[in-house]
Design an enzyme around this catalytic site. Structure first.
Site, PDB file in Angstrom:
ATOM      1  CG  ASN A 297      50.275  36.244  42.498  1.00 18.94           C
ATOM      2  OD1 ASN A 297      50.510  36.380  43.694  1.00 18.94           O
ATOM      3  ND2 ASN A 297      49.818  37.227  41.745  1.00 18.94           N
TER       4      ASN A 297
ATOM      5  NE  ARG B 194      54.436  44.802  37.971  1.00 22.74           N
ATOM      6  CZ  ARG B 194      53.263  44.619  38.583  1.00 22.74           C
ATOM      7  NH1 ARG B 194      53.217  44.404  39.889  1.00 22.74           N
ATOM      8  NH2 ARG B 194      52.138  44.624  37.909  1.00 22.74           N
TER       9      ARG B 194
ATOM     10  NE  ARG C 181      53.176  37.175  40.494  1.00 18.87           N
ATOM     11  CZ  ARG C 181      52.844  38.460  40.468  1.00 18.87           C
ATOM     12  NH1 ARG C 181      52.691  39.084  39.314  1.00 18.87           N
ATOM     13  NH2 ARG C 181      52.664  39.141  41.594  1.00 18.87           N
TER      14      ARG C 181
ATOM     15  CG  PHE D  87      40.782  40.359  44.554  1.00 12.30           C
ATOM     16  CD1 PHE D  87      41.971  40.894  45.061  1.00 12.30           C
ATOM     17  CD2 PHE D  87      40.342  40.804  43.320  1.00 12.30           C
ATOM     18  CE1 PHE D  87      42.697  41.846  44.363  1.00 12.30           C
ATOM     19  CE2 PHE D  87      41.067  41.768  42.605  1.00 12.30           C
ATOM     20  CZ  PHE D  87      42.245  42.288  43.133  1.00 12.30           C
TER      21      PHE D  87
ATOM     22  CD  GLU E 154      54.650  48.407  46.835  1.00 12.54           C
ATOM     23  OE1 GLU E 154      55.619  47.720  46.451  1.00 12.54           O
ATOM     24  OE2 GLU E 154      53.559  48.432  46.238  1.00 12.54           O
TER      25      GLU E 154
ATOM     26  CB  THR F   9      48.504  39.991  38.056  1.00  8.49           C
ATOM     27  OG1 THR F   9      49.160  41.262  38.036  1.00  8.49           O
ATOM     28  CG2 THR F   9      47.738  39.824  39.358  1.00  8.49           C
TER      29      THR F   9
ATOM     30  CE1 TYR G  85      49.135  43.719  46.989  1.00 10.86           C
ATOM     31  CE2 TYR G  85      48.832  42.493  49.023  1.00 10.86           C
ATOM     32  CZ  TYR G  85      49.406  42.611  47.773  1.00 10.86           C
ATOM     33  OH  TYR G  85      50.250  41.622  47.294  1.00 10.86           O
TER      34      TYR G  85
HETATM   35  P1  ADP Z   1      50.344  42.518  41.060  1.00 12.48           P
HETATM   36  O1  ADP Z   1      50.625  41.750  42.325  1.00 12.48           O
HETATM   37  O2  ADP Z   1      50.784  41.737  39.848  1.00 12.48           O
HETATM   38  O3  ADP Z   1      50.873  43.940  41.087  1.00 12.48           O
HETATM   39  P2  ADP Z   1      47.651  43.577  41.585  1.00 12.48           P
HETATM   40  O4  ADP Z   1      48.282  44.751  42.240  1.00 12.48           O
HETATM   41  O5  ADP Z   1      46.582  43.808  40.571  1.00 12.48           O
HETATM   42  O6  ADP Z   1      48.743  42.624  40.894  1.00 12.48           O
HETATM   43  O7  ADP Z   1      47.004  42.635  42.690  1.00 12.48           O
HETATM   44  C1  ADP Z   1      47.714  42.388  43.887  1.00 12.48           C
HETATM   45  C2  ADP Z   1      47.547  40.933  44.259  1.00 12.48           C
HETATM   46  O8  ADP Z   1      46.165  40.697  44.518  1.00 12.48           O
HETATM   47  C3  ADP Z   1      47.919  39.935  43.189  1.00 12.48           C
HETATM   48  O9  ADP Z   1      49.297  39.665  43.132  1.00 12.48           O
HETATM   49  C4  ADP Z   1      47.116  38.730  43.621  1.00 12.48           C
HETATM   50  O10 ADP Z   1      47.761  38.065  44.727  1.00 12.48           O
HETATM   51  C5  ADP Z   1      45.847  39.369  44.144  1.00 12.48           C
HETATM   52  N1  ADP Z   1      44.812  39.435  43.100  1.00 12.48           N
HETATM   53  C6  ADP Z   1      44.748  40.295  42.061  1.00 12.48           C
HETATM   54  N2  ADP Z   1      43.678  40.052  41.294  1.00 12.48           N
HETATM   55  C7  ADP Z   1      43.032  39.011  41.868  1.00 12.48           C
HETATM   56  C8  ADP Z   1      41.860  38.270  41.556  1.00 12.48           C
HETATM   57  N3  ADP Z   1      41.125  38.568  40.487  1.00 12.48           N
HETATM   58  N4  ADP Z   1      41.515  37.254  42.369  1.00 12.48           N
HETATM   59  C9  ADP Z   1      42.246  36.944  43.451  1.00 12.48           C
HETATM   60  N5  ADP Z   1      43.379  37.588  43.816  1.00 12.48           N
HETATM   61  C10 ADP Z   1      43.767  38.609  43.024  1.00 12.48           C
END
Ligand code: ADP
Length: 169
Positions: A132, A105, A122, A77, A146, A111, A69
């Site tokens: 999620n 996706r 989801r 967060f 990844e 998300t 990440y």
């Molecule tokens: P995605 O997983 O849909 O690609 P992101 O890369 O933006 O989304 O974020 C990675 C993960 O971080 C999300 O799947 C979620 O678990 C967590 N996340 C993202 N935004 C938030 C938030 N505002 N509050 C808490 N957790 C979050």
């Protein structure tokens, strides 16, 4: 081609023998594993026609997740995200197929599960962004990064699937 249309062998279009397939990294997060959704999530990708080419259960270290990440490291967060993702086993997978990244996706949903349509993973099984249940690569280049981060090359199987000519023309 002398085969009859009633043959058990599907017609093979030699010019389109291998469509432009992609690979995507899909993970079932610790909450998805705890909630017994492993089979359901795998089932959806299998039934769609995507090909499973790597799979393992792993409890990831916080260091491993911080690299996974890395693009989110400045988000408020981020610490709780890393802690949540390290809290139990994850099912890490690579799925292959036409438009696998984009379609993966779409199958996962938004998300924020509250913004996810019914029919998405989801949207059908979760409520809050911080729980999620699944991850999917957001682009072809991040998918490659990844996959290399979670799997050794020998853990990814380029197996030949015999039904491919019933899925792709
Ligand atoms: P995605 O997983 O849909 O690609 P992101 O890369 O933006 O989304 O974020 C990675 C993960 O971080 C999300 O799947 C979620 O678990 C967590 N996340 C993202 N935004 C938030 C938030 N505002 N509050 C808490 N957790 C979050």
């Amino acid at each position: 081609d002398t085969r009859e249309s009633t043959s058990l062998c599907p017609p093979v279009n030699e010019e389109m023998a291998s469509p432009q397939e992609e690979r995507t990294f899909i993970a079932i997060k610790p909450d998805g594993v705890q909630r017994g959704l492993v089979g359901e999530i795998i089932k959806r990708f299998e039934q769609r026609g995507f090909k499973l080419i790597a799979l393992k259960m792993v409890t990831a270290s916080q260091d491993h997740l911080k690299v996974h990440y890395q693009d989110l490291k400045d988000k408020p967060f981020f610490p709780s995200l890393v802690e949540y993702m390290a809290s139990g086993p994850i099912v890490a997978m690579v799925w292959q197929g036409l438009e696998a990244v984009k379609q993966g996706r779409i199958m996962l949903g938004a998300t924020n599960p509250l913004a996810s349509n019914p029919g998405t993973i989801r949207g059908d099984f979760s409520i809050q962004t911080g729980r999620n249940i699944c991850h999917g690569s957001d682009a072809v280049d991040s998918a490659e990064r990844e996959i290399a981060h979670w799997f050794k090359p020998e853990e990814v199987s380029g197996w030949k699937r015999t039904v491919d000519s019933w899925i792709y023309e």
